[in-house]
Design a protein around this motif. Structure first.
Motif, PDB file in Angstrom:
ATOM      1  N   LEU A  24      43.565  33.876  27.184  1.00  0.00           N
ATOM      2  CA  LEU A  24      43.848  35.011  26.295  1.00  0.00           C
ATOM      3  C   LEU A  24      43.187  36.282  26.809  1.00  0.00           C
ATOM      4  O   LEU A  24      43.819  37.347  26.864  1.00  0.00           O
ATOM      5  CB  LEU A  24      43.358  34.683  24.883  1.00  0.00           C
ATOM      6  CG  LEU A  24      43.496  35.796  23.828  1.00  0.00           C
ATOM      7  CD1 LEU A  24      44.967  36.055  23.533  1.00  0.00           C
ATOM      8  CD2 LEU A  24      42.747  35.438  22.552  1.00  0.00           C
ATOM      9  N   ILE A  25      41.925  36.173  27.203  1.00  0.00           N
ATOM     10  CA  ILE A  25      41.184  37.334  27.697  1.00  0.00           C
ATOM     11  C   ILE A  25      41.769  37.808  29.024  1.00  0.00           C
ATOM     12  O   ILE A  25      42.007  39.006  29.229  1.00  0.00           O
ATOM     13  CB  ILE A  25      39.693  36.991  27.871  1.00  0.00           C
ATOM     14  CG1 ILE A  25      39.092  36.483  26.559  1.00  0.00           C
ATOM     15  CG2 ILE A  25      38.924  38.196  28.391  1.00  0.00           C
ATOM     16  CD1 ILE A  25      39.240  37.414  25.398  1.00  0.00           C
ATOM     17  N   SER A  26      42.017  36.862  29.931  1.00  0.00           N
ATOM     18  CA  SER A  26      42.499  37.227  31.270  1.00  0.00           C
ATOM     19  C   SER A  26      43.884  37.856  31.232  1.00  0.00           C
ATOM     20  O   SER A  26      44.173  38.775  32.002  1.00  0.00           O
ATOM     21  CB  SER A  26      42.520  35.983  32.170  1.00  0.00           C
ATOM     22  OG  SER A  26      41.234  35.425  32.290  1.00  0.00           O
TER      23      SER A  26
ATOM     24  N   VAL B 251      46.794  37.379  38.782  1.00  0.00           N
ATOM     25  CA  VAL B 251      48.158  37.039  38.367  1.00  0.00           C
ATOM     26  C   VAL B 251      48.315  37.153  36.852  1.00  0.00           C
ATOM     27  O   VAL B 251      49.285  37.730  36.352  1.00  0.00           O
ATOM     28  CB  VAL B 251      48.515  35.618  38.848  1.00  0.00           C
ATOM     29  CG1 VAL B 251      49.879  35.201  38.297  1.00  0.00           C
ATOM     30  CG2 VAL B 251      48.520  35.563  40.370  1.00  0.00           C
ATOM     31  N   GLN B 252      47.338  36.599  36.105  1.00  0.00           N
ATOM     32  CA  GLN B 252      47.440  36.646  34.652  1.00  0.00           C
ATOM     33  C   GLN B 252      47.225  38.056  34.110  1.00  0.00           C
ATOM     34  O   GLN B 252      47.940  38.504  33.215  1.00  0.00           O
ATOM     35  CB  GLN B 252      46.425  35.686  34.028  1.00  0.00           C
ATOM     36  CG  GLN B 252      46.744  34.222  34.251  1.00  0.00           C
ATOM     37  CD  GLN B 252      45.757  33.291  33.575  1.00  0.00           C
ATOM     38  OE1 GLN B 252      44.661  33.698  33.192  1.00  0.00           O
ATOM     39  NE2 GLN B 252      46.118  32.039  33.439  1.00  0.00           N
ATOM     40  N   GLY B 253      46.228  38.754  34.645  1.00  0.00           N
ATOM     41  CA  GLY B 253      45.877  40.070  34.121  1.00  0.00           C
ATOM     42  C   GLY B 253      46.941  41.123  34.343  1.00  0.00           C
ATOM     43  O   GLY B 253      47.049  42.085  33.573  1.00  0.00           O
ATOM     44  N   ALA B 254      47.728  40.952  35.393  1.00  0.00           N
ATOM     45  CA  ALA B 254      48.775  41.936  35.681  1.00  0.00           C
ATOM     46  C   ALA B 254      50.164  41.456  35.273  1.00  0.00           C
ATOM     47  O   ALA B 254      51.153  42.138  35.534  1.00  0.00           O
ATOM     48  CB  ALA B 254      48.765  42.287  37.179  1.00  0.00           C
ATOM     49  N   GLY B 255      50.241  40.281  34.625  1.00  0.00           N
ATOM     50  CA  GLY B 255      51.537  39.703  34.303  1.00  0.00           C
ATOM     51  C   GLY B 255      52.389  40.565  33.393  1.00  0.00           C
ATOM     52  O   GLY B 255      53.591  40.770  33.639  1.00  0.00           O
TER      53      GLY B 255
ATOM     54  N   VAL C 265      42.518  44.655  38.872  1.00  0.00           N
ATOM     55  CA  VAL C 265      43.720  45.077  38.150  1.00  0.00           C
ATOM     56  C   VAL C 265      43.522  46.478  37.575  1.00  0.00           C
ATOM     57  O   VAL C 265      44.357  47.376  37.765  1.00  0.00           O
ATOM     58  CB  VAL C 265      44.063  44.082  37.014  1.00  0.00           C
ATOM     59  CG1 VAL C 265      45.194  44.643  36.151  1.00  0.00           C
ATOM     60  CG2 VAL C 265      44.463  42.733  37.585  1.00  0.00           C
ATOM     61  N   GLY C 266      42.412  46.680  36.866  1.00  0.00           N
ATOM     62  CA  GLY C 266      42.157  47.994  36.273  1.00  0.00           C
ATOM     63  C   GLY C 266      41.982  49.088  37.302  1.00  0.00           C
ATOM     64  O   GLY C 266      42.534  50.191  37.151  1.00  0.00           O
ATOM     65  N   TRP C 267      41.221  48.799  38.355  1.00  0.00           N
ATOM     66  CA  TRP C 267      40.965  49.813  39.376  1.00  0.00           C
ATOM     67  C   TRP C 267      42.245  50.220  40.110  1.00  0.00           C
ATOM     68  O   TRP C 267      42.488  51.406  40.330  1.00  0.00           O
ATOM     69  CB  TRP C 267      39.952  49.288  40.394  1.00  0.00           C
ATOM     70  CG  TRP C 267      38.565  49.166  39.830  1.00  0.00           C
ATOM     71  CD1 TRP C 267      38.052  49.804  38.735  1.00  0.00           C
ATOM     72  CD2 TRP C 267      37.509  48.342  40.338  1.00  0.00           C
ATOM     73  NE1 TRP C 267      36.749  49.433  38.531  1.00  0.00           N
ATOM     74  CE2 TRP C 267      36.386  48.545  39.491  1.00  0.00           C
ATOM     75  CE3 TRP C 267      37.397  47.458  41.404  1.00  0.00           C
ATOM     76  CZ2 TRP C 267      35.176  47.889  39.693  1.00  0.00           C
ATOM     77  CZ3 TRP C 267      36.194  46.806  41.614  1.00  0.00           C
ATOM     78  CH2 TRP C 267      35.094  47.015  40.767  1.00  0.00           C
TER      79      TRP C 267
ATOM     80  N   ASN D 235      49.828  40.875  42.085  1.00  0.00           N
ATOM     81  CA  ASN D 235      50.575  39.676  41.726  1.00  0.00           C
ATOM     82  C   ASN D 235      50.980  38.836  42.929  1.00  0.00           C
ATOM     83  O   ASN D 235      51.183  37.633  42.795  1.00  0.00           O
ATOM     84  CB  ASN D 235      51.848  40.055  40.955  1.00  0.00           C
ATOM     85  CG  ASN D 235      51.615  40.210  39.472  1.00  0.00           C
ATOM     86  OD1 ASN D 235      51.664  39.250  38.724  1.00  0.00           O
ATOM     87  ND2 ASN D 235      51.322  41.428  39.055  1.00  0.00           N
ATOM     88  N   ILE D 236      51.113  39.464  44.097  1.00  0.00           N
ATOM     89  CA  ILE D 236      51.702  38.744  45.231  1.00  0.00           C
ATOM     90  C   ILE D 236      50.789  38.719  46.453  1.00  0.00           C
ATOM     91  O   ILE D 236      50.269  37.671  46.841  1.00  0.00           O
ATOM     92  CB  ILE D 236      53.069  39.365  45.601  1.00  0.00           C
ATOM     93  CG1 ILE D 236      54.031  39.294  44.409  1.00  0.00           C
ATOM     94  CG2 ILE D 236      53.668  38.657  46.806  1.00  0.00           C
ATOM     95  CD1 ILE D 236      55.356  39.989  44.630  1.00  0.00           C
ATOM     96  N   GLN D 237      50.573  39.880  47.088  1.00  0.00           N
ATOM     97  CA  GLN D 237      49.911  39.894  48.397  1.00  0.00           C
ATOM     98  C   GLN D 237      48.440  39.474  48.343  1.00  0.00           C
ATOM     99  O   GLN D 237      47.981  38.674  49.162  1.00  0.00           O
ATOM    100  CB  GLN D 237      50.033  41.282  49.035  1.00  0.00           C
ATOM    101  CG  GLN D 237      51.434  41.650  49.473  1.00  0.00           C
ATOM    102  CD  GLN D 237      52.196  42.433  48.419  1.00  0.00           C
ATOM    103  OE1 GLN D 237      51.863  42.363  47.231  1.00  0.00           O
ATOM    104  NE2 GLN D 237      53.215  43.172  48.841  1.00  0.00           N
ATOM    105  N   ILE D 238      47.701  40.011  47.376  1.00  0.00           N
ATOM    106  CA  ILE D 238      46.278  39.678  47.313  1.00  0.00           C
ATOM    107  C   ILE D 238      46.065  38.196  46.974  1.00  0.00           C
ATOM    108  O   ILE D 238      45.256  37.522  47.625  1.00  0.00           O
ATOM    109  CB  ILE D 238      45.548  40.598  46.310  1.00  0.00           C
ATOM    110  CG1 ILE D 238      45.664  42.060  46.754  1.00  0.00           C
ATOM    111  CG2 ILE D 238      44.072  40.205  46.209  1.00  0.00           C
ATOM    112  CD1 ILE D 238      45.059  43.054  45.787  1.00  0.00           C
ATOM    113  N   PRO D 239      46.768  37.626  45.988  1.00  0.00           N
ATOM    114  CA  PRO D 239      46.625  36.185  45.744  1.00  0.00           C
ATOM    115  C   PRO D 239      46.988  35.329  46.950  1.00  0.00           C
ATOM    116  O   PRO D 239      46.380  34.277  47.180  1.00  0.00           O
ATOM    117  CB  PRO D 239      47.588  35.929  44.579  1.00  0.00           C
ATOM    118  CG  PRO D 239      47.647  37.227  43.850  1.00  0.00           C
ATOM    119  CD  PRO D 239      47.589  38.263  44.937  1.00  0.00           C
TER     120      PRO D 239
END
Length: 455
Positions: free
Chosen positions: A41-43, A257-261, A390-392, A418-422
């Motif tokens: 939920l938090i993430s 992935v979750q934080g930017a979903g 994500v925020g930065w 979501n893609i390259q960094i993971p």
């Protein structure tokens, strides 16, 4: 050390006595619903809640996430030491689940109840309630993780307990990812937080009520181990160092992935209402795969199964990269990525707790609490780093919460997290796992510890 294995048929018999029953392993698993669904939920939603509902700037939210999680990691280590020193009729880990469940549930509600203040007031409120939440979350999650190490020393039973806990984690994740957004439209963010808080309280009580602690040290160490001695001991534990670094990279990936979903669904796919479908596609393969992971672990070992999972996740990320805005393609890649993440989610706590025996073998000190809390520092730091990135990156891209359109750079940043960094982090995870060879050494380590108990 090899001789102790040959000489010890009684050792396997003792292990059988220490194996928990299936219903107890499932009861342990229920607690993960209370612990890790809250983390999901938090993430997945707190950053969005702060930026698009409360109106706090993305860069400020990113800094909040990192600072709070760094503080959280430090408190993890302190909580681990407290757990190791706890002596009660319920054991060292179980009582904390009882004591902390209600305060944790209340803190979840406070977290999603930012009042209508000026911008500075909202930021101050966010800092206070988020730090309060992570303190209480630490006081519940560290004992929960430690409990896996004192339930049993039987390696496969420990793995199964971890798998069962991950099944409930994934059920919680599925519920959070699929139903949170629709439910907020009817009961609001505060009502939703109250619902999840109540579920967490019930789940933690079930684990407290039905799980036993049965593992003791192989040495005659004092009831209270000085923190300095415990800390020096874990620094001599090479496998703990590896798994902690792995925790950092893995949980950074999860939170990216979750934080930017939600942002991805809204600005890349073009429809925020597609987020529940993405969440379902991510979590459903995890839940199905968990029912097959036990036999794979018994045959190939935890490390090798985790490596295979990371390779599958890489393939999934490459598929998403091929056509980022195409929903069917993105869903296929998401399903593969979720399937690849599943083995690590199902085995990570068991791998962390396997390093407890290695540390005891090397130093003579058994410190489940500190080992779990120090590894949890890696998880918390990874979580904070992922949410901060994500925020930065949203801030760098010029993202404006609630705007009708976003700059092209902000869209590219959303794709990157979501893609390259993971994808890059999954490669690092494979490299770390190649050095994690405890599966082969564990039987001999355990045999030696049993020999010491009988001297």
């Amino acid at each position: 050390m090899r001789q102790t294995i040959i000489e010890g048929p009684w050792i396997e018999q003792k292990h059988d006595l220490e194996k928990p029953r299936k219903k107890e392993m499932w009861a342990y698993g229920v607690g993960s619903f209370g612990i890790f669904s809250v983390n999901t939920l938090i993430s997945s939603f707190l950053t969005f809640y702060y930026t698009d509902v409360v109106g706090i700037a993305g860069a400020i939210v990113g800094t909040l996430m990192l600072i709070a999680r760094l503080f959280d990691g430090i408190t993890d280590i302190g909580m681990g030491s407290i757990v190791d020193m706890t002596r009660s009729k319920h054991g060292k880990a179980r009582p904390w689940l009882l004591w902390m469940s209600v305060p944790l549930g209340v803190s979840i509600v406070l977290l999603f109840s930012v009042p209508d203040l000026d911008h500075t007031g909202k930021i101050i409120y966010a800092y206070i309630t988020y730090i309060l939440f992570i303190l209480l979350y630490t006081a519940a999650s560290i004992p929960y993780k430690t409990l896996l190490g004192v339930m049993t020393q039987h390696q496969h039973s420990r793995s199964l307990s971890n798998i069962y806990s991950t099944i409930f984690t994934m059920i919680g994740t599925l519920i959070v990812m699929t139903f949170t957004q629709p439910l907020t439209a009817s009961i609001g963010w505060t009502g939703l937080a109250g619902f999840y808080g109540l579920l967490s309280i019930i789940a933690l009580y079930i684990t407290f009520r039905f799980v036993k602690e049965r593992v003791e040290s192989s040495t005659s160490q004092q009831d209270k181990i000085p923190f300095s001695a415990s800390f020096k001991a874990i620094l001599r534990n090479k496998y703990w160092i590896i798994i902690t670094l792995f925790c950092i990279t893995f949980y950074t990936t999860i939170c990216l992935v979750q934080g930017a979903g939600l942002y991805y669904a809204q600005w890349v796919i073009g429809d925020i209402n597609k987020f529940p479908i993405i969440g379902l596609t991510l979590t459903a393969p995890m839940i199905l795969g968990l029912f097959f992971i036990g036999p794979l672990v018994a045959r190939f070992g935890k490390r090798n199964v985790a490596i295979i999972g990371s390779l599958v996740a890489i393939v999934g990320q490459i598929i998403k990269w091929a056509d980022p805005s195409n929903l069917p393609v993105f869903l296929v890649g998401t399903a593969l990525a979720g399937l690849g993440v599943m083995p690590t989610l199902g085995l990570l706590l068991a791998m962390v707790n396997d390093t407890v025996e290695y540390g005891e073998y090397k130093t003579g000190l058994r410190t489940e609490g500190l080992v779990n809390s120090a590894a949890s520092f890696g998880m918390k730091f990874g979580t904070g780093l992922g949410l901060a990135v994500v925020g930065w990156l949203l801030g760098i891209g010029g993202y404006v919460g609630g705007a009708v359109e976003q700059p092209a750079l902000a869209i590219e940043m959303i794709k990157a997290v979501n893609i390259q960094i993971p994808l890059a982090l999954a490669v690092i995870q494979i490299i770390l796992m190649l050095f994690f060879r405890i599966d082969k050494e564990y039987p001999a380590i355990l045999a030696e510890l049993q020999r010491r108990k009988n001297e």
